[in-house]
Design an enzyme around this catalytic site. Structure first.
Site, short mmCIF file in Angstrom:
data_model
loop_
_atom_site.label_atom_id
_atom_site.label_comp_id
_atom_site.label_asym_id
_atom_site.label_seq_id
_atom_site.Cartn_x
_atom_site.Cartn_y
_atom_site.Cartn_z
N ASP A 83 0.78 -4.97 -15.33
CA ASP A 83 0.97 -4.47 -14.10
C ASP A 83 2.12 -5.30 -13.65
OD1 ASP A 83 1.09 -4.23 -11.24
OD2 ASP A 83 -1.27 -4.02 -11.17
N LYS A 94 7.10 -0.78 -6.26
CA LYS A 94 7.67 -1.45 -5.45
C LYS A 94 9.21 -1.44 -5.43
CE LYS A 94 3.67 -4.52 -4.51
NZ LYS A 94 3.41 -4.14 -2.97
N PHE A 100 -5.24 -7.72 -8.51
CA PHE A 100 -5.01 -6.28 -7.41
C PHE A 100 -4.38 -5.36 -8.22
CE2 PHE A 100 -3.26 -3.95 -4.37
CZ PHE A 100 -3.96 -3.46 -3.68
C1 LIG Z 1 0.35 -5.93 -8.64
C2 LIG Z 1 0.15 -4.53 -7.84
N1 LIG Z 1 -0.52 -3.44 -8.57
C3 LIG Z 1 -0.60 -2.38 -7.87
C4 LIG Z 1 -0.33 -2.27 -6.48
C5 LIG Z 1 -0.72 -1.13 -5.80
O1 LIG Z 1 0.50 -0.65 -5.54
P1 LIG Z 1 0.69 0.51 -4.22
O2 LIG Z 1 0.15 -0.10 -3.15
O3 LIG Z 1 2.07 1.11 -4.41
O4 LIG Z 1 -0.16 1.90 -4.69
C6 LIG Z 1 0.12 -3.46 -6.04
C7 LIG Z 1 0.35 -3.36 -4.49
O5 LIG Z 1 0.63 -4.30 -3.66
C8 LIG Z 1 0.35 -4.82 -6.49
O6 LIG Z 1 0.90 -5.67 -6.18
#
Ligand SMILES: Cc1ncc(COP(=O)(O)O)c(C=O)c1O
Length: 411
Positions: free
Chosen positions: A238, A267, A154
């Site tokens: 990520d 986050k 994700f």
């Molecule tokens: C690993 C990871 N990447 C990207 C995102 C996307 O972040 P945002 O919701 O702040 O756009 C998330 C959100 O849960 C995530 O857990």
């Protein structure tokens, strides 16, 4: 069309008025992309939150790994209040002291050092968007059309970040997505087979949070680092969910003793104030040139002052060590419950995946909330815990009691 007389104007007279008919109001006013939540929360303090009916909950989700300092932490309240009263926003035509300070702090804690560069956005998805553009810039001759990402990963819901996200159900309604993105299995064999000199970048979560807190195979990141270096591809991590102390290290890649070419963050950085960042390392820091990327709000003094306060507090209170210790304590507490529903514990530090023997995650989450505990189920057979990094003995004990009740109720 709903007339003004029949709609529900916001009222703020008392908790009771805020609570009145809120589910209907939510369904009426919020975009259908959001399911109506089970509860409406009104305030928080430390590791607890209260709903509009005055019920108290132990928050072991922390806004999905965001509320690093818990709720209403005095250091964050003070920094944000002071900054909003001083200078909340300018534009990218101007530098500001908190922006520079946070960029320099991120260079230090990521290990990118003086060759590091920081781009600020406002969310995880925006950090990933910057990473996708960085990947494209690693193809100056048009000979590297591919970006590799992992199946079941994700990375966000904007079109670029959704293109990297390896969940077909999220992707399909919005296809066609970006060309050139391939999703491979999370094995070293799949990596060896796919990563050649036609790849711009490999994008990986060190622990797949939304997939259910799934660890990578041993030595995966080390092998990814070797191969990407050999083949000229960028290694982009990520760490939006795993970063900022969550795993007991500032960043999960530091456990593996490697450095990426770029790391995407969001986050936890500012403890709930929206922010995202892409930090580049070494030669990858030379890829973007002036004017190739930007954001109106990204890196504004309000968000970056919040980030500085959070990072300083993590250091001051030794919260990396706390994340590691409390993580162990929580794992031991879950094991001690001895529930036949719990089959495995995954993740690191304070990002914990509880594997369930049956697809009853929704029941566990609902029973936990009824008992006064907030957790979530990223899939049918996993519970995710991501409590604030400030969690202490009393909260771990309270969690153990409430989680035991929830498991029993769901079983
Ligand atoms: C690993 C990871 N990447 C990207 C995102 C996307 O972040 P945002 O919701 O702040 O756009 C998330 C959100 O849960 C995530 O857990």
């Amino acid at each position: 069309m709903t007339s003004i007389a029949t709609s529900h104007p916001p009222t703020h007279d008392s908790p009771r008025s805020a609570a009145h008919g809120w589910r209907e109001r939510f369904g009426d006013a919020l975009m259908g992309s959001l399911a109506t939540p089970a509860r409406m929360l009104e305030r928080g303090e430390g590791c607890h939150v209260w709903d509009v009916e005055g019920r108290r909950y132990l928050d072991f989700l922390g806004g999905i790994a965001v509320n690093a300092l818990g709720h209403a932490h005095p250091a964050l309240v003070e920094a944000v209040s002071r900054q909003v009263a001083t200078l909340a926003h300018v534009s990218n035509f101007f530098a500001t002291p908190p922006q520079l300070e946070l960029a320099e702090r991120l260079r230090v804690i990521t290990g990118a050092g003086s060759r590091g560069r920081v781009f600020f956005g406002n969310s995880g998805a925006e950090a990933i968007e910057a990473a996708v553009k960085l990947a494209r810039l690693n193809d100056p001759h048009g000979s590297r059309p591919r970006i590799l990402a992992l199946a079941n990963s994700f990375h966000g819901r904007t079109i670029g970040s959704l293109s990297l996200t390896g969940k077909p159900a999220l992707r399909e309604p919005f296809e066609p997505l970006l060309p050139g993105v391939e999703h491979i299995d999370s094995t070293i064999e799949a990596l060896d087979a796919a990563l050649d000199d036609t790849v711009q970048a490999l994008v990986v979560e060190p622990i797949k949070g939304e997939a259910g807190v799934i660890d990578l195979p041993d030595r995966y990141l080390a092998r990814a680092r070797e191969l990407t270096r050999e083949r000229g591809a960028l290694l982009i991590l990520d760490e939006i969910q795993t970063g900022i102390g969550r795993t007991g290290h500032w960043f999960a890649y530091q456990r593996d003793g490697i450095e990426p070419d770029a790391v995407a963050l969001a986050k936890g950085i500012a403890g709930g104030v929206p922010i995202g960042a892409l930090v580049t390392f070494g030669d990858a820091s030379d890829l973007f040139t002036a004017g190739q990327h930007g954001s109106t709000f990204g890196g504004n003094p309000l968000a970056t002052a919040a980030g500085n306060a959070v990072l300083a507090e993590i250091e001051r209170s030794g919260l990396l060590g706390n994340a590691e210790r409390r993580g162990e304590q929580i794992r031991a507490a879950i094991a001690a419950i001895g529930s036949p529903l719990v089959t495995e514990l995954r993740g690191a530090g304070l990002l914990i995946g509880v594997g369930l023997a049956e697809p009853v995650a929704a029941r566990v989450v609902a029973a936990a909330a009824d008992a006064g505990l907030i957790v979530n189920g990223p899939n049918d057979s996993s519970i995710r815990l991501a409590p604030p990094l400030i969690v202490g003995d009393a909260e771990v004990a309270e969690f153990a009691e409430l989680f035991a009740l929830a498991l029993e109720a769901a079983a």
